[in-house]
Design a protein around this motif. Structure first.
Motif, PDB file in Angstrom:
ATOM      1  N   UNK A 195       0.869  -1.177   0.000  1.00 45.42           N
ATOM      2  CA  UNK A 195       0.000   0.000   0.000  1.00 45.42           C
ATOM      3  C   UNK A 195       0.905   1.226   0.000  1.00 45.42           C
ATOM      4  N   UNK A 196       0.821   2.032  -1.059  1.00 47.18           N
ATOM      5  CA  UNK A 196       1.669   3.211  -1.184  1.00 47.18           C
ATOM      6  C   UNK A 196       1.084   4.430  -0.501  1.00 47.18           C
ATOM      7  N   UNK A 197      -0.246   4.542  -0.524  1.00 43.87           N
ATOM      8  CA  UNK A 197      -0.882   5.745   0.023  1.00 43.87           C
ATOM      9  C   UNK A 197      -2.347   5.463   0.301  1.00 43.87           C
ATOM     10  N   UNK A 198      -2.934   6.303   1.146  1.00 44.69           N
ATOM     11  CA  UNK A 198      -4.366   6.240   1.437  1.00 44.69           C
ATOM     12  C   UNK A 198      -4.853   7.666   1.662  1.00 44.69           C
ATOM     13  N   UNK A 199      -5.996   7.978   1.028  1.00 40.31           N
ATOM     14  CA  UNK A 199      -6.540   9.333   1.163  1.00 40.31           C
ATOM     15  C   UNK A 199      -7.981   9.347   0.679  1.00 40.31           C
ATOM     16  N   UNK A 200      -8.803  10.116   1.370  1.00 41.14           N
ATOM     17  CA  UNK A 200     -10.203  10.326   0.958  1.00 41.14           C
ATOM     18  C   UNK A 200     -10.947   9.020   0.755  1.00 41.14           C
ATOM     19  N   UNK A 201     -10.612   8.002   1.556  1.00 36.24           N
ATOM     20  CA  UNK A 201     -11.298   6.724   1.464  1.00 36.24           C
ATOM     21  C   UNK A 201     -10.781   5.811   0.370  1.00 36.24           C
ATOM     22  N   UNK A 202      -9.637   6.141  -0.244  1.00 33.24           N
ATOM     23  CA  UNK A 202      -9.066   5.321  -1.311  1.00 33.24           C
ATOM     24  C   UNK A 202      -7.722   4.757  -0.889  1.00 33.24           C
ATOM     25  N   UNK A 203      -7.392   3.616  -1.474  1.00 35.03           N
ATOM     26  CA  UNK A 203      -6.094   2.976  -1.254  1.00 35.03           C
ATOM     27  C   UNK A 203      -5.352   2.912  -2.590  1.00 35.03           C
ATOM     28  N   UNK A 204      -4.071   3.245  -2.563  1.00 29.51           N
ATOM     29  CA  UNK A 204      -3.216   3.098  -3.734  1.00 29.51           C
ATOM     30  C   UNK A 204      -2.284   1.913  -3.494  1.00 29.51           C
ATOM     31  N   UNK A 205      -2.420   0.889  -4.330  1.00 32.40           N
ATOM     32  CA  UNK A 205      -1.645  -0.334  -4.194  1.00 32.40           C
ATOM     33  C   UNK A 205      -0.609  -0.440  -5.298  1.00 32.40           C
ATOM     34  N   UNK A 206       0.580  -0.900  -4.942  1.00 33.94           N
ATOM     35  CA  UNK A 206       1.615  -1.235  -5.925  1.00 33.94           C
ATOM     36  C   UNK A 206       1.749  -2.747  -5.984  1.00 33.94           C
ATOM     37  N   UNK A 207       1.633  -3.308  -7.182  1.00 33.76           N
ATOM     38  CA  UNK A 207       1.760  -4.749  -7.396  1.00 33.76           C
ATOM     39  C   UNK A 207       2.975  -4.962  -8.278  1.00 33.76           C
ATOM     40  N   UNK A 208       3.949  -5.733  -7.805  1.00 30.38           N
ATOM     41  CA  UNK A 208       5.205  -5.903  -8.529  1.00 30.38           C
ATOM     42  C   UNK A 208       5.220  -7.167  -9.377  1.00 30.38           C
ATOM     43  N   UNK A 209       6.065  -7.126 -10.406  1.00 32.46           N
ATOM     44  CA  UNK A 209       6.237  -8.279 -11.288  1.00 32.46           C
ATOM     45  C   UNK A 209       6.592  -9.520 -10.469  1.00 32.46           C
ATOM     46  N   UNK A 210       5.977 -10.623 -10.848  1.00 29.97           N
ATOM     47  CA  UNK A 210       6.238 -11.909 -10.204  1.00 29.97           C
ATOM     48  C   UNK A 210       6.392 -12.939 -11.316  1.00 29.97           C
ATOM     49  N   UNK A 211       7.596 -13.484 -11.455  1.00 30.26           N
ATOM     50  CA  UNK A 211       7.888 -14.384 -12.577  1.00 30.26           C
ATOM     51  C   UNK A 211       6.932 -15.572 -12.626  1.00 30.26           C
ATOM     52  N   UNK A 212       6.580 -16.110 -11.448  1.00 27.56           N
ATOM     53  CA  UNK A 212       5.719 -17.293 -11.423  1.00 27.56           C
ATOM     54  C   UNK A 212       4.311 -16.993 -11.926  1.00 27.56           C
ATOM     55  N   UNK A 213       3.926 -15.714 -11.907  1.00 28.01           N
ATOM     56  CA  UNK A 213       2.573 -15.346 -12.326  1.00 28.01           C
ATOM     57  C   UNK A 213       2.532 -14.793 -13.746  1.00 28.01           C
ATOM     58  N   UNK A 214       3.692 -14.623 -14.360  1.00 27.49           N
ATOM     59  CA  UNK A 214       3.743 -13.989 -15.673  1.00 27.49           C
ATOM     60  C   UNK A 214       3.145 -14.885 -16.748  1.00 27.49           C
ATOM     61  N   UNK A 215       2.444 -14.263 -17.658  1.00 26.90           N
ATOM     62  CA  UNK A 215       1.869 -14.967 -18.786  1.00 26.90           C
ATOM     63  C   UNK A 215       2.970 -15.382 -19.746  1.00 26.90           C
ATOM     64  N   UNK A 216       2.862 -16.563 -20.315  1.00 26.89           N
ATOM     65  CA  UNK A 216       3.840 -17.006 -21.292  1.00 26.89           C
ATOM     66  C   UNK A 216       3.746 -16.093 -22.514  1.00 26.89           C
ATOM     67  N   UNK A 217       4.893 -15.570 -22.931  1.00 29.93           N
ATOM     68  CA  UNK A 217       4.904 -14.655 -24.068  1.00 29.93           C
ATOM     69  C   UNK A 217       4.477 -15.366 -25.325  1.00 29.93           C
ATOM     70  N   UNK A 218       3.555 -14.745 -26.060  1.00 26.26           N
ATOM     71  CA  UNK A 218       3.094 -15.335 -27.306  1.00 26.26           C
ATOM     72  C   UNK A 218       4.158 -15.197 -28.375  1.00 26.26           C
ATOM     73  N   UNK A 219       4.313 -16.190 -29.268  1.00 27.09           N
ATOM     74  CA  UNK A 219       5.314 -16.075 -30.321  1.00 27.09           C
ATOM     75  C   UNK A 219       4.954 -14.969 -31.301  1.00 27.09           C
TER      76      UNK A 219
END
Length: 209
Positions: A185-209
């Protein structure tokens, strides 16, 4: 039947308007209309996303997921003129407005396309989104899972998501973490949350040829 801003072809009568985006480094006047998300003002969640997320990479393919009339896409394009900004939405009226706003601002690095457009790159350097939470939890999870899997394994390969606390921000944070995504969670204000989601190799989609 209630029509939502994520309807592909809004039937709401046209009601043209204008929103001024005023940030410390960017000023934009953007055309809006009925049938798109928050046509009367820059909503506080999007403002939090634009003010508190890190500066976008100077180059690469940047994604604005659920672009609406284009405030995020146009700001990203202004901040990173050397990058290509992909503005994606199912709402055709929103895409037309986004393209018009980019042209009016002289932003030649914005591409406004539907989600299945063949020109979309297989990988994105970074992603920004004020996602359409009202599509429902399962649909939202499927949407985010699909696009987050297309984050590229580069420095700064992160997604920045803003969600209202009362619309499930904290449960979304937990779900992303349970799926194996590194989330901060990077920030919170006015009832909102700002989330940062980082690259995760295990979750990456296989690149299409």
């Amino acid at each position: 039947m209630t029509e939502h801003y994520f309807s592909p072809r809004p039937q709401a009568p046209h009601r043209p308007g204008q929103v001024r985006v005023v940030l410390p480094d960017v000023y934009l006047e953007l055309a809006t209309d009925a049938g798109v998300f928050s046509p009367g003002r820059l909503d506080p969640g999007t403002r939090l996303l634009l003010e508190e997320s890190p500066a976008p990479p100077a180059s690469g393919d940047l994604l604005d997921l659920g672009c609406g009339y284009g405030p995020v896409a146009c700001v990203l394009a202004k901040r990173s003129p050397g990058a290509t900004v992909w503005a994606v939405d199912v709402n055709e009226r929103a895409l037309e407005l986004c393209a018009r706003n980019a042209r009016a601002a002289g932003l030649e690095n914005v591409r406004c396309v539907i989600p299945g457009d063949a020109s979309l790159p297989a990988r994105f350097t970074a992603i920004w989104s004020n996602p359409p939470v009202r599509i429902g939890k399962d649909a939202l999870h499927a949407l985010l899972g699909h696009w987050l899997a297309r984050l590229g394994p580069v420095s700064g390969g992160s997604a920045y998501l803003v969600v209202g606390r009362n619309l499930g921000a904290d449960s979304l944070h937990r779900w992303l973490a349970e799926q194996g995504w590194p989330v901060t969670r990077l920030a919170a204000r006015s009832g909102y949350r700002l989330l940062q989601v980082d690259f995760q190799a295990e979750r990456a989609e296989v690149t299409r040829p």
